[in-house]
Design a protein around this motif. Sequence first.
Motif, PDB file in Angstrom:
ATOM      1  N   PRO A  93      -9.746  17.535  -2.348  1.00 16.75           N
ATOM      2  CA  PRO A  93      -9.153  16.939  -1.629  1.00 16.75           C
ATOM      3  C   PRO A  93      -8.805  17.951   0.127  1.00 16.75           C
ATOM      4  O   PRO A  93      -9.052  18.677  -0.106  1.00 16.75           O
ATOM      5  N   SER A 119      -1.249   6.123  -1.768  1.00 16.71           N
ATOM      6  CA  SER A 119      -2.215   5.816  -2.776  1.00 16.71           C
ATOM      7  C   SER A 119      -2.011   7.425  -3.720  1.00 16.71           C
ATOM      8  O   SER A 119      -3.182   7.124  -4.837  1.00 16.71           O
ATOM      9  N   CYS A 120      -1.719   8.681  -3.776  1.00 19.83           N
ATOM     10  CA  CYS A 120      -1.708   9.369  -4.562  1.00 19.83           C
ATOM     11  C   CYS A 120      -0.951   9.326  -6.036  1.00 19.83           C
ATOM     12  O   CYS A 120       0.864   9.042  -5.621  1.00 19.83           O
ATOM     13  N   PRO A 121      -1.115   9.538  -7.020  1.00 22.91           N
ATOM     14  CA  PRO A 121      -0.048   9.335  -8.314  1.00 22.91           C
ATOM     15  C   PRO A 121       0.608  10.407  -8.707  1.00 22.91           C
ATOM     16  O   PRO A 121       1.992   9.563  -8.938  1.00 22.91           O
ATOM     17  N   THR A 122       0.974  10.796  -7.665  1.00 24.38           N
ATOM     18  CA  THR A 122       1.352  12.314  -8.356  1.00 24.38           C
ATOM     19  C   THR A 122       2.776  13.195  -7.212  1.00 24.38           C
ATOM     20  O   THR A 122       2.498  13.274  -7.719  1.00 24.38           O
ATOM     21  N   ALA A 148       0.829  14.307  -4.785  1.00 24.03           N
ATOM     22  CA  ALA A 148       0.808  16.075  -4.357  1.00 24.03           C
ATOM     23  C   ALA A 148       0.284  15.341  -3.080  1.00 24.03           C
ATOM     24  O   ALA A 148       0.379  16.873  -2.102  1.00 24.03           O
ATOM     25  N   ILE A 149       0.642  14.577  -1.975  1.00 18.46           N
ATOM     26  CA  ILE A 149       0.549  14.006  -0.599  1.00 18.46           C
ATOM     27  C   ILE A 149       1.815  13.672  -0.554  1.00 18.46           C
ATOM     28  O   ILE A 149       2.206  12.543  -1.036  1.00 18.46           O
ATOM     29  N   LEU A 208       0.770  18.659   1.584  1.00 23.61           N
ATOM     30  CA  LEU A 208      -0.648  18.237   0.198  1.00 23.61           C
ATOM     31  C   LEU A 208      -0.202  19.570  -0.309  1.00 23.61           C
ATOM     32  O   LEU A 208      -0.741  21.253  -0.524  1.00 23.61           O
ATOM     33  N   CYS A 234      -2.682  18.389  -7.044  1.00 29.89           N
ATOM     34  CA  CYS A 234      -3.886  17.357  -7.690  1.00 29.89           C
ATOM     35  C   CYS A 234      -4.198  16.918  -8.681  1.00 29.89           C
ATOM     36  O   CYS A 234      -4.181  17.828  -9.267  1.00 29.89           O
ATOM     37  N   CYS A 267      -8.383  12.785  -7.991  1.00 28.43           N
ATOM     38  CA  CYS A 267      -8.743  12.251  -8.788  1.00 28.43           C
ATOM     39  C   CYS A 267      -9.518  10.837  -7.467  1.00 28.43           C
ATOM     40  O   CYS A 267     -10.551  10.227  -7.432  1.00 28.43           O
ATOM     41  N   GLY A 268      -9.974  11.613  -5.938  1.00 29.63           N
ATOM     42  CA  GLY A 268      -9.943  10.975  -5.505  1.00 29.63           C
ATOM     43  C   GLY A 268      -8.964   9.404  -4.393  1.00 29.63           C
ATOM     44  O   GLY A 268      -9.968   8.803  -3.694  1.00 29.63           O
ATOM     45  N   LEU A 269      -8.479   8.724  -5.116  1.00 26.22           N
ATOM     46  CA  LEU A 269      -7.841   7.957  -4.910  1.00 26.22           C
ATOM     47  C   LEU A 269      -7.063   8.173  -3.132  1.00 26.22           C
ATOM     48  O   LEU A 269      -7.534   7.198  -2.389  1.00 26.22           O
ATOM     49  N   CYS A 270      -6.883   8.987  -2.792  1.00 24.28           N
ATOM     50  CA  CYS A 270      -5.970   9.294  -1.016  1.00 24.28           C
ATOM     51  C   CYS A 270      -7.840   9.266  -0.412  1.00 24.28           C
ATOM     52  O   CYS A 270      -7.430   8.875   0.628  1.00 24.28           O
ATOM     53  N   MET A 298     -13.418  13.904  -0.751  1.00 23.45           N
ATOM     54  CA  MET A 298     -13.396  15.188  -1.756  1.00 23.45           C
ATOM     55  C   MET A 298     -14.236  16.432  -1.638  1.00 23.45           C
ATOM     56  O   MET A 298     -15.839  16.217  -1.211  1.00 23.45           O
TER      57      MET A 298
HETATM   58  S1  SF4 Z   1      -6.568  13.167  -5.224  1.00 19.04           S
HETATM   59 FE1  SF4 Z   1      -5.903  12.806  -3.380  1.00 19.04          FE
HETATM   60  S2  SF4 Z   1      -4.649  10.683  -4.398  1.00 19.04           S
HETATM   61 FE2  SF4 Z   1      -5.799  11.932  -5.946  1.00 19.04          FE
HETATM   62  S3  SF4 Z   1      -3.546  13.886  -6.871  1.00 19.04           S
HETATM   63 FE3  SF4 Z   1      -5.034  14.340  -4.976  1.00 19.04          FE
HETATM   64  S4  SF4 Z   1      -3.926  13.862  -2.994  1.00 19.04           S
HETATM   65 FE4  SF4 Z   1      -2.874  12.762  -4.624  1.00 19.04          FE
END
Ligand code: SF4
Lengths: 531, 287
Positions: free
Chosen positions: B33, B49-52, B54-55, B68, B73, B76-79, B88
Amino acid sequence: MNVLPELQPAFADARKVFNGRLTAIEVPRPDEVYFHAPIELVAGFCAHLHRKWDARLVSVFADDARTDAGAFHLYYVYAIDSARGFFIQRASVSPDRPEFPSLTDAVHGVNWQEREIQDLFGLRLLGHPNARRCALHDDWPEVYPLRKDFALRTVLPAFQGVRHKFREVEGEGVFQVPVGPVHAGIIEPGHFLFSVAGEPVLYLQLRLFYTHKGTEKLFESLPIGHGVRLAESISGDSAFAHATAFCHAIERAAGLDAPPRGRALRTICLELERLYNHLSDIGAICTDVAFVTANMHALRLKERVLRVNEQLTGSRQLRGQACIGGVRCDFDAGQLDVLRQLIASLEPECDALMELILESSGTRDRLETTGWLRPEVAHDLGVVGLAGRASGFDHDLRRDFPHAFYDQVKFTVPVRTEGDVLARLMVRRDEIYQSFAIILQVLAQLPAGPVQTRIDTIPPDRTALGYVEGWRGEIFHWVRTAPGNRLARCKIKDPSLQNWPALSEAILGNIVPDFPVVNKSFNLSYSGTDR
Amino acid sequence: MFNILRNSLRAGVVTTSYPSTPPEVSSRARGRPEIDWANWQDARPAAASCPTGAIVHEDRDGRRTAHLDLAKCLFCGLCAEADPAIRMTNICECAAAIRTDLVTSVSYALKPDGTHERMDSAPAAPGSIAATPGQPASIEALAKVIQARAAKVLGRSLHIREVDAGSCNGCEVEIVGLGGPVYDLERFGIHFVASPRHADMLLVTGPVTRNMELALKKTYDAMPAPRLVVAVGACGCSGGLFGRNYATCGAVDAVLPVDVYIPGCPPNPFALLHGILLAVDRLPRRS
Ligand code: SF4
């Protein structure tokens, strides 16, 4: 809620037979019936359903409901394939007497599942023939990670003491060959202890759960939306199937369904996952009998599928595509063309690959009669998925419990009875062609409309069973929801957990050098088993 | 026999020319991302929204620092769905030799409504996206020196031992493909070997489960020096979704010294090649 008409006879029968001994009956969905019954009834209930309705015990698990209900709950999930429904027995175990009776002597397939409950919940198994630790290796302290009073991030002390002990095998000329957990190839970790006399294998002991990473516990700490991503990491090669089974459970809990186009795209993705894995396995089986050329072709074809997956969903392994209520990415006309071209080009390539393999007498010779899983044994162990179908045990949720878009397409379920490595290879081949046919049919009748039903809040305190026939076999996710879009419990059942004992049977009498190919012909998921 | 030849001729050469040419990834592929740091208004939707994780952001004394971390990461693109300031990319060559190079941190002035604005003298982001290694040109040059370097340092080609230390097997699906005709690691003189005693590099996947910790250490100990460790995937780099929990150690570098981190969930084959080639460049030069 009314019980599904097909399920009515079995339902009426169970009520009559166990009249007075059931404490409650719940029917949250027409095909999912819960019978609350005392723990003493477990064996009788199981035997009756099996004898009278040919029910299969597909999952056994526990849930720590001490705070809400003052007890641990045990769940026994039965699939009644002929009636397209599930009966689920729930039994309470008092915290004052944390023990439960084993069914393993009667139903071998639940051996590890019961021991896992003992390990993770601290409920003692009564009458189990081999009640040693299983999920937690023998070097773990006395902890019960799936109890609610155990914190996910607990740091456990480093271990001192005895490691896992295997059974001794003795006799003239008998010796033992330990292999793993780190193997020669690029595969997942597990330990195999062969007892051999000369070349033939007399006995194989498995030690798994090396990749146990607290997945079920972790589900309880995540918002449900993030749980979808975690479900993708239960078994990476089945990322879409597991995530979809999880979403299916959540949708059932919420009482909503994916829209038709979402269901259609799910079916396409499930079949793409099946395709790349079957191609990969066919190649790997050939490598294990030294026919590397075939594997190179198979890897080439697998790569094509992975690249199309990427063009369709942004991910080669279809990650990120599953979501609650449907799928995340719709496919536009250009993408659908890419998919059509893939199928058109793969068909002749698969013909050529299979011709290459089957006309190689040296290869056939190594595959035929190797790793024989007798149909009776497959039946007794309840072996599911393609391994079961290669030994005549004919179950497939796509046909028997149509989910996604499978009720809208025509396909056959390939079944063989030889039960050897070649049969498992041939079932894969036949399924590849069925996948082509399924995808083309879905494309021909692809519904318009949204691909996702928005589900913003998931009601708490609901239980639901979700399921998907993955490429390896049937996948179940059972959830109990909690307030705030969270889960109180997520139970994962990967087909591998059911099928490992079949490997120990199939290898008997084979030579150790054939183990890799026999193992590969099942290609069970270690991570899916260990979680 | 004739059929084998005919099939091979019909298939032709399918091997990628990477790294001489850029990675052949679809324009739709989700790589790392990219945050429009300068115009970013609010870190909260993406973080939620980030599952892990990472943000993430830390808010203190009217100041917000947002991070970030590509090691966590999943691509996944959810952010990006939650925040229009994030998009992304399809960039997959993200490997780095230093863990902190995978983290971008930027500070903002926090506004009372919870949004933020760029500070006048915002500190430059360490390892910011422009500074991340992985331009095809440099990798191409790198690949050319690999064989010579490997030969000079090791006296032979590079041998890799792969260890799954608790992965979900998604990384293995891609690693297996490296030996196939499309990616063909052998063209660099790089081989996968069966024993750690023959290996120069340990390629490790998974969050390192408690049950695999000892086996991983033993495998490493069995390797002759000089040896390299490459952590693969979000789990290997940072523990990913699993992090450190009762059953996991939380990342490969919690157990072994790591030379190169390859982010991704899983990293695609180009990302793997990129990371492996980058690691070889880190082999100590023998005088
Ligand atoms: S793509 Fe975005 S939401 Fe998905 S894990 Fe990476 S930073 Fe988090």
